[in-house]
Motif scaffolding. Structure first.
Motif, PDB file in Angstrom:
ATOM      1  N   GLU A  84       0.876  -1.163   0.000  1.00 52.69           N
ATOM      2  CA  GLU A  84       0.000   0.000   0.000  1.00 52.69           C
ATOM      3  C   GLU A  84       0.921   1.223   0.000  1.00 52.69           C
ATOM      4  O   GLU A  84       1.724   1.390   0.916  1.00 52.69           O
ATOM      5  CB  GLU A  84      -0.874  -0.004   1.254  1.00 52.69           C
ATOM      6  N   GLU A 143       1.568  -6.458   8.609  1.00 49.77           N
ATOM      7  CA  GLU A 143       1.684  -5.235   7.824  1.00 49.77           C
ATOM      8  C   GLU A 143       2.755  -4.362   8.452  1.00 49.77           C
ATOM      9  O   GLU A 143       2.658  -4.016   9.626  1.00 49.77           O
ATOM     10  CB  GLU A 143       0.331  -4.513   7.808  1.00 49.77           C
ATOM     11  N   LYS A 165      -3.891  -5.855  14.341  1.00 47.86           N
ATOM     12  CA  LYS A 165      -4.467  -5.200  13.171  1.00 47.86           C
ATOM     13  C   LYS A 165      -5.957  -4.917  13.375  1.00 47.86           C
ATOM     14  O   LYS A 165      -6.709  -5.770  13.807  1.00 47.86           O
ATOM     15  CB  LYS A 165      -4.244  -6.151  11.992  1.00 47.86           C
TER      16      LYS A 165
HETATM   17 MG    MG Z   1      -3.539  -1.718   5.161  1.00 48.33          MG
END
Ligand code: MG
Ligand code: ADP
Length: 480
Positions: A10, A216, A267
């Motif tokens: 991203e 992430e 998350k």
């Molecule tokens: Mg994300």
């Protein structure tokens, strides 16, 4: 047994508009803290956001550059979370209906093969402010300052498919997007200033198995760190799994000093953000005329230009890729070709001596002390035989040092190639006379000795004798 890494990126890139995405405040970098956040950016009661058309145009241009679907209607949503640098308590973003839909880019792998990477979507959103930890700690306690200048700066978030299979591929893809946003001029891509930031989603699996659980890694702001963070994370997950553990879905931070990632928080799921359409903003409805006008402003794209240079000039894919690294490089190259008519020599000099010198000095091509005109001047003297390749390197160094253009340097330093065959013959005669033993060896069939004679002539002429003529004349004379 093998593990296969799976990575999706991203990328947040700031759009190069003068003012913010929903207000007229300036987006210039580096102003004194909190001097560029207006009532809208602060979310004061009673204010209303007004969408900046320039941000929309840039998003459309990006979509066209990756051959994506452009949504005729997209919607801004509120993403609700609490953070000190988010004064409204929500970020205006796009969720269900992003402005840019599915597209793709091609990356060049190390082995020269091309791979297509899917782009899932790209959406517009506003940036948050910044928390400043460093400057405040130590002054009587650990304080954190808040600078809201960045709040409301337009961002394009570009989300890739989980198509990347190694840290190298991820870096190649990130570089490709970076090249593209700068090439089409929608972002300055300045990574030190945070204009281009990457989140890396990393998981591993057995080949053919369904996707594994991902972690992430947030806010990576250099390609080198991106590579290291992903490589570390892949290893961490493999070790964990091989020890019988499991990966938890979480957000991790890359610590460059320790060269490791560590857990930041578990998350959030999308429903934690309580997304809903922003009632203060109308849906973005694009008509064909707007899309066409935005598209018409796009320059020739880097891939198209790479193919064109390769096909028109017969240079390699690799050379063409280097020469289209940025628009400035491509323009420099085309200027040198225009002046010299020799596409290959131009490519060799730009990707060779010039690139090496720039790299060594840590300079960008735009800061090159050697202009395209000056490099062309040097190449012309190679073409007309005034310079041998070796002496040309010396002239290049003098160009780099600012000693004027090639002709002046050749004149001042007496570097002109010797092409007068009478002069070369005289040198050869003297060398043959002075080295009877070597002449005998050569004539007895020891061909290696030929190199010795070439070396002697070059030494005597200080490298200036035309190598082809030296070869031809030596052969003729040594025959006896
Ligand atoms: Mg994300
Ligand atoms: P979010 O992070 O906001 O929840 P998504 O679910 O859309 O958003 O995924 C974000 C990114 O994570 C995308 O780039 C996607 O390709 C990547 N991704 C999704 N699943 C995996 C996985 N199992 N391994 C690696 N990357 C993944």
């Amino acid at each position: 047994m093998q593990w296969e890494p799976v990575i999706g990126l991203e990328i947040h890139t700031q759009l190069a508009t003068e003012s913010k995405i929903f207000s007229g405040a300036s987006t210039a970098f580096g102003a004194a803290p909190n001097t560029q956040a207006c009532a809208v950016d602060l979310g004061l009661p009673g204010v209303l956001p007004v969408l900046n058309e320039g941000a929309v145009r840039r998003a459309v241009q990006f979509g066209q550059a990756i051959a994506a679907e452009i949504a005729p209607r997209s919607v801004f949503a509120r993403k609700n979370y609490f953070y000190p640098d988010l004064p409204k308590g929500y970020q205006i973003s796009q969720y269900e209906l992003p402005i840019v839909g599915r597209g793709q880019v091609e990356i060049l792998l190390d082995d020269g093969a091309l791979k297509t990477i899917g782009v899932t979507r790209a959406h517009l959103e506003e940036d948050a402010g910044k928390s400043l930890h460093e400057r405040f700690s130590g002054a009587g306690g650990d304080l954190t300052g808040i600078d809201l200048n960045r709040a409301g700066t337009p961002l394009l978030e570009i989300v890739s498919e989980p198509d990347l299979r190694s840290a190298e591929e991820a870096v190649a893809y990130a570089r490709k997007i970076h090249q593209l946003v700068r090439w089409i001029g929608i972002s300055d891509g300045n990574m030190q200033e945070g204009s281009f930031r990457v989140d890396a989603n990393v998981s591993v699996r057995r080949p053919g198995a369904p996707l594994g659980t991902r972690a992430e890694i947030k806010n990576i702001n250099s390609f080198r760190f991106l590579h290291r963070a992903i490589a570390f994370e892949i290893e961490r997950q493999i070790e964990l799994l091989e020890d019988g553990g499991s990966v938890v879905q979480e957000t991790r931070l890359y610590d460059a000093d320790k060269d490791e990632t560590r857990s930041m928080r578990t998350k959030e799921e999308a429903n934690d953000y309580r997304y809903f359409p922003d009632p203060d903003l109308l849906p973005v409805e694009l008509d064909d005329a707007f899309i066409e006008a935005a598209t018409a402003d796009l320059p020739e794209l880097p891939d198209a230009m790479r193919h064109r240079l390769r096909d028109a000039y017969g240079i390699s894919d690799y050379d063409a890729a280097l020469l289209t690294a940025s628009r400035a490089t491509a323009a420099y190259y085309e200027a040198v070709v225009d002046r010299t008519g020799d596409a290959k020599l131009a490519a060799n000099w730009i990707n060779g001596a010039l690139a090496a010198a720039l790299n060594k000095a840590g300079l960008d091509l735009s800061e090159s002390p050697v202009s395209s005109e000056q490099l062309a001047g040097l190449i012309k003297r190679i073409q007309d035989n005034s310079l041998s390749g070796k002496i040309a390197k010396q002239v290049f160094e003098a160009l780099w040092a600012g000693e004027g253009d090639a002709d002046r340097i050749i004149e001042a330093r007496g570097l002109k190639q010797i092409t007068d065959s009478g002069a070369i013959e005289r040198m050869i005669d003297a060398i043959i006379a002075a080295n009877p033993q070597q002449v005998e060896q050569y004539r007895a069939g020891k061909e290696k000795v030929f190199g010795f004679f070439v070396g002697q002539v070059m030494k005597q002429s200080q490298g200036k004798a035309n190598p082809q003529q030296v070869n031809d004349l030596l052969k003729a004379k040594l025959k006896g």
